[in-house]
Design an enzyme around this catalytic site. Structure first.
Site, PDB file in Angstrom:
ATOM      1  N   SER A   1     -83.149 111.367  11.710  1.00 37.76           N
ATOM      2  CA  SER A   1     -82.753 111.215  10.476  1.00 37.76           C
ATOM      3  C   SER A   1     -81.567 112.274  10.183  1.00 37.76           C
ATOM      4  O   SER A   1     -80.469 111.903   9.616  1.00 37.76           O
ATOM      5  CB  SER A   1     -84.098 111.346   9.374  1.00 37.76           C
ATOM      6  OG  SER A   1     -84.961 110.459   9.594  1.00 37.76           O
TER       7      SER A   1
ATOM      8  N   ARG B   1     -84.082  92.433   9.889  1.00 36.52           N
ATOM      9  CA  ARG B   1     -84.570  93.156   8.820  1.00 36.52           C
ATOM     10  C   ARG B   1     -83.882  93.217   7.555  1.00 36.52           C
ATOM     11  O   ARG B   1     -82.754  92.789   7.401  1.00 36.52           O
ATOM     12  CB  ARG B   1     -84.411  94.653   9.359  1.00 36.52           C
ATOM     13  CG  ARG B   1     -85.270  94.976  10.676  1.00 36.52           C
ATOM     14  CD  ARG B   1     -85.178  96.341  11.264  1.00 36.52           C
ATOM     15  NE  ARG B   1     -85.817  97.321  10.247  1.00 36.52           N
ATOM     16  CZ  ARG B   1     -85.585  98.697  10.505  1.00 36.52           C
ATOM     17  NH1 ARG B   1     -84.913  99.148  11.540  1.00 36.52           N
ATOM     18  NH2 ARG B   1     -86.199  99.278   9.531  1.00 36.52           N
TER      19      ARG B   1
ATOM     20  N   SER C   1     -88.586 104.525   0.103  1.00 39.46           N
ATOM     21  CA  SER C   1     -87.747 104.258   1.254  1.00 39.46           C
ATOM     22  C   SER C   1     -86.674 105.321   1.213  1.00 39.46           C
ATOM     23  O   SER C   1     -85.875 105.274   0.199  1.00 39.46           O
ATOM     24  CB  SER C   1     -87.070 102.894   1.148  1.00 39.46           C
ATOM     25  OG  SER C   1     -85.966 103.071   2.261  1.00 39.46           O
TER      26      SER C   1
ATOM     27  N   GLN D   1     -84.265 105.611   3.078  1.00 37.95           N
ATOM     28  CA  GLN D   1     -83.232 104.983   3.423  1.00 37.95           C
ATOM     29  C   GLN D   1     -82.415 104.131   2.441  1.00 37.95           C
ATOM     30  O   GLN D   1     -81.327 104.603   2.055  1.00 37.95           O
ATOM     31  CB  GLN D   1     -83.154 103.810   4.497  1.00 37.95           C
ATOM     32  CG  GLN D   1     -83.612 104.327   5.904  1.00 37.95           C
ATOM     33  CD  GLN D   1     -84.238 103.371   6.778  1.00 37.95           C
ATOM     34  OE1 GLN D   1     -84.079 102.042   6.735  1.00 37.95           O
ATOM     35  NE2 GLN D   1     -84.401 103.630   8.119  1.00 37.95           N
TER      36      GLN D   1
ATOM     37  N   ASP E   1     -93.333 106.505  10.419  1.00 38.08           N
ATOM     38  CA  ASP E   1     -93.017 106.268  11.747  1.00 38.08           C
ATOM     39  C   ASP E   1     -94.158 106.629  12.954  1.00 38.08           C
ATOM     40  O   ASP E   1     -94.049 106.520  14.020  1.00 38.08           O
ATOM     41  CB  ASP E   1     -91.737 106.819  12.253  1.00 38.08           C
ATOM     42  CG  ASP E   1     -90.610 106.528  11.521  1.00 38.08           C
ATOM     43  OD1 ASP E   1     -90.544 105.241  10.921  1.00 38.08           O
ATOM     44  OD2 ASP E   1     -89.648 107.138  11.315  1.00 38.08           O
TER      45      ASP E   1
ATOM     46  N   ARG F   1     -90.588 102.887  19.329  1.00 37.71           N
ATOM     47  CA  ARG F   1     -91.801 103.622  18.987  1.00 37.71           C
ATOM     48  C   ARG F   1     -93.148 102.837  19.539  1.00 37.71           C
ATOM     49  O   ARG F   1     -94.033 103.382  19.811  1.00 37.71           O
ATOM     50  CB  ARG F   1     -92.078 103.786  17.490  1.00 37.71           C
ATOM     51  CG  ARG F   1     -90.972 104.888  17.064  1.00 37.71           C
ATOM     52  CD  ARG F   1     -91.337 105.474  15.865  1.00 37.71           C
ATOM     53  NE  ARG F   1     -90.177 106.033  15.240  1.00 37.71           N
ATOM     54  CZ  ARG F   1     -89.402 107.205  15.457  1.00 37.71           C
ATOM     55  NH1 ARG F   1     -90.014 107.822  16.580  1.00 37.71           N
ATOM     56  NH2 ARG F   1     -88.295 107.570  14.869  1.00 37.71           N
TER      57      ARG F   1
HETATM   58  C1  S3P Z   1     -85.451 107.040   7.732  1.00 40.64           C
HETATM   59  C2  S3P Z   1     -86.245 106.412   6.809  1.00 40.64           C
HETATM   60  C3  S3P Z   1     -87.435 105.614   7.063  1.00 40.64           C
HETATM   61  C4  S3P Z   1     -87.852 105.893   8.735  1.00 40.64           C
HETATM   62  C5  S3P Z   1     -86.832 105.557   9.399  1.00 40.64           C
HETATM   63  C6  S3P Z   1     -85.682 106.712   9.120  1.00 40.64           C
HETATM   64  C7  S3P Z   1     -84.591 107.719   7.284  1.00 40.64           C
HETATM   65  O1  S3P Z   1     -87.290 104.217   6.871  1.00 40.64           O
HETATM   66  O2  S3P Z   1     -88.946 104.757   8.903  1.00 40.64           O
HETATM   67  O3  S3P Z   1     -87.126 105.974  10.732  1.00 40.64           O
HETATM   68  O4  S3P Z   1     -83.699 108.586   8.307  1.00 40.64           O
HETATM   69  O5  S3P Z   1     -84.087 107.496   6.140  1.00 40.64           O
HETATM   70  P1  S3P Z   1     -87.407 103.693   5.225  1.00 40.64           P
HETATM   71  O6  S3P Z   1     -86.483 104.278   4.594  1.00 40.64           O
HETATM   72  O7  S3P Z   1     -87.394 102.300   5.472  1.00 40.64           O
HETATM   73  O8  S3P Z   1     -88.887 104.104   4.938  1.00 40.64           O
END
Ligand code: S3P
Length: 448
Positions: free
Chosen positions: A29, A129, A174, A176, A327, A403
């Protein structure tokens, strides 16, 4: 089925005690974000400890396509000469984010408030996705998105010429989506506000402040209210990427289930938005000592001494903990199989839209290994068989999901019979040194 390349079968078999030091690679991340924020700053950002996994390399290539100069100086050492907030140029070709949801969603956010267009695609996993969860809030800024049915890639995003700031309450937990909105807010005038009911990983907030943005977080009855002032000049930074707690999870969980193991995993993040797995393992009776707590690369970290734990008990994992270990459920479900009693994981439907449907992938693979599973849309329950009770002896499908592949390979290290995976190649996306690192500790993992 593999992503862009050839499937690479791998297998693992019952191993002797794992011993030694497991130095896992940089956080995925934070690695993505250091390249993207570096590209938004004016001047040279220096990064050390960058994860050189395929996901992050794809983001580096994307930043070059948008006009930043991204250079590898040595192992994990990279520089980014940024173009400034709003300075992205239109890429000449399609942006291929490979397997990475984080890459594509954060980059869409970053370009959505600049008057350019970009077309994004990815591998067979990423193309399944949902992108609507980011393009919906990006449309509030004035951006438009044209993709396939169900908001799938390939997708073209047309950035807003006159972006307006946005107030957005996240409908899903989320990081993200939160980060995509904040990144879009960088080039909108005025204040962009994101509200999250459940806290998710906060690397974007921490790093934006580090790069010089004005950002505040207020805890209210609605949840965390994050306010960002648009159109700052971001200052280049020196970023020391800490090790990835999500990668550390694999040697940690392997040591817990392989008899006689005693390993040290240094520098594991104890950031409260990332450490849910470690809290859960301790509650299950795992022998983990958190040594030498300190700060590294702006994150609280500790060295984890992990010993074989033959008496772990299944628990009900609190659903509100899900975002801080999202994760890690696949590998937790493996540990659960080697524990006593039931481990109940509720509130986990987000797992269905990760690199694969992780509830389904783990349920089918564990069943094939002889473990009893119950599941519904939002729940996974694993009936533990104790430390020496898991039969194994199956080939598990990984569905282009790193994973899932690593979780079943960990399972095989303590199961009675060998466990194989149909395709271990996706491990390259996040943990390229997984095989040599695990075998260096004494694991019996083989490719081919
Ligand atoms: C991440 C957010 C998570 C995680 C992903 C990395 C990030 O996803 O599952 O591996 O770096 O912001 P989501 O935002 O879909 O929960």
């Amino acid at each position: 089925m593999s992503g862009h390349g050839e499937a690479q079968p791998m297998k693992s078999r019952k191993s002797g005690p794992l011993r030694g030091v497991a130095e896992v690679p940089g956080d995925k991340s934070i690695s993505h974000r250091s390249l993207i924020f570096g590209a938004m700053a004016v001047g040279e950002t220096r990064i050390t400890g960058l994860l050189e996994g395929q996901d992050v390399l794809d983001t580096a290539a994307a930043m070059r396509a948008f006009g930043a100069t991204v250079t590898r100086q040595g192992e994990g050492a990279w520089t980014v000469n940024g173009v400034g907030v709003g300075g992205f140029r239109e890429p000449e070709d399609v942006i291929d984010c490979g397997n990475s949801g984080t890459g594509v969603r954060l980059i869409m956010g970053t370009m959505a408030t600049t008057p350019i267009s970009a077309t994004f695609t990815g591998d067979a996993s990423l193309r399944k996705r949902p992108m609507g969860r980011v393009t919906d809030p990006l449309s509030l800024f004035g951006a438009r998105a044209y993709g396939r049915q169900g908001g799938r890639l390939p997708m073209t995003v047309v950035g807003a010429a006159n972006p307006v700031p946005v107030r957005y309450a996240l409908p899903v937990a989320s990081a993200q989506v939160k980060s995509a909105v904040l990144l879009a807010g960088l080039n909108a005038p005025g204040e962009t506000v994101v509200i999250e009911r459940e806290p998710t990983r906060d690397h974007s907030e921490r790093m934006l402040i580090g790069f010089g943005a004005q950002l505040s977080v207020e805890k209210t009855g609605e949840g965390h209210v994050i306010t960002l002032t648009g159109q700052p000049e971001l200052r280049p930074q020196t970023v020391a990427v800490p090790r990835d707690p999500s990668s550390a999870a694999f040697p940690v969980c392997a040591a817990l289930i392989v008899e006689g193991s005693d390993i040290l995993v240094p520098g594991v993040s104890q950031n409260l938005t990332r450490n849910g797995l470690y809290l859960t393992l301790v509650e299950m009776g795992a022998e983990i000592e958190f040594q030498n707590p300190r700060e590294e690369g702006g994150e609280p970290v500790a060295d984890l001494r992990v010993r074989f734990s033959g008496n772990m008990q299944g628990i009900e994992v609190p659903p509100e903990r899900a975002p801080s270990m999202i994760d890690e459920y696949p590998v937790l479900s493996v540990v659960a199989a080697f524990s006593h009693g039931r481990t109940v994981m509720r509130g986990v439907k987000e797992l269905r839209v990760k690199e694969s449907d992780r509830i389904d992938a783990m349920a089918r693979g564990l069943e094939a290994c002889g473990v009893r599973i119950e599941e519904d849309e939002d729940t996974l329950i694993v009936h533990g068989m104790g430390p020496s009770g898991v039969p194994g002896g199956a080939t598990c499908a990984t569905h282009i999901d790193h994973r899932i592949a690593m979780s079943f390979l960990v399972c095989g290290l303590a199961a009675k019979a060998e466990v194989a995976v149909d395709d271990g190649s996706p491990i390259q996306t996040s943990f390229p040194v997984f095989l040599p690192l695990m075998n260096g500790l004494g694991a019996s993992l083989t490719a081919g």
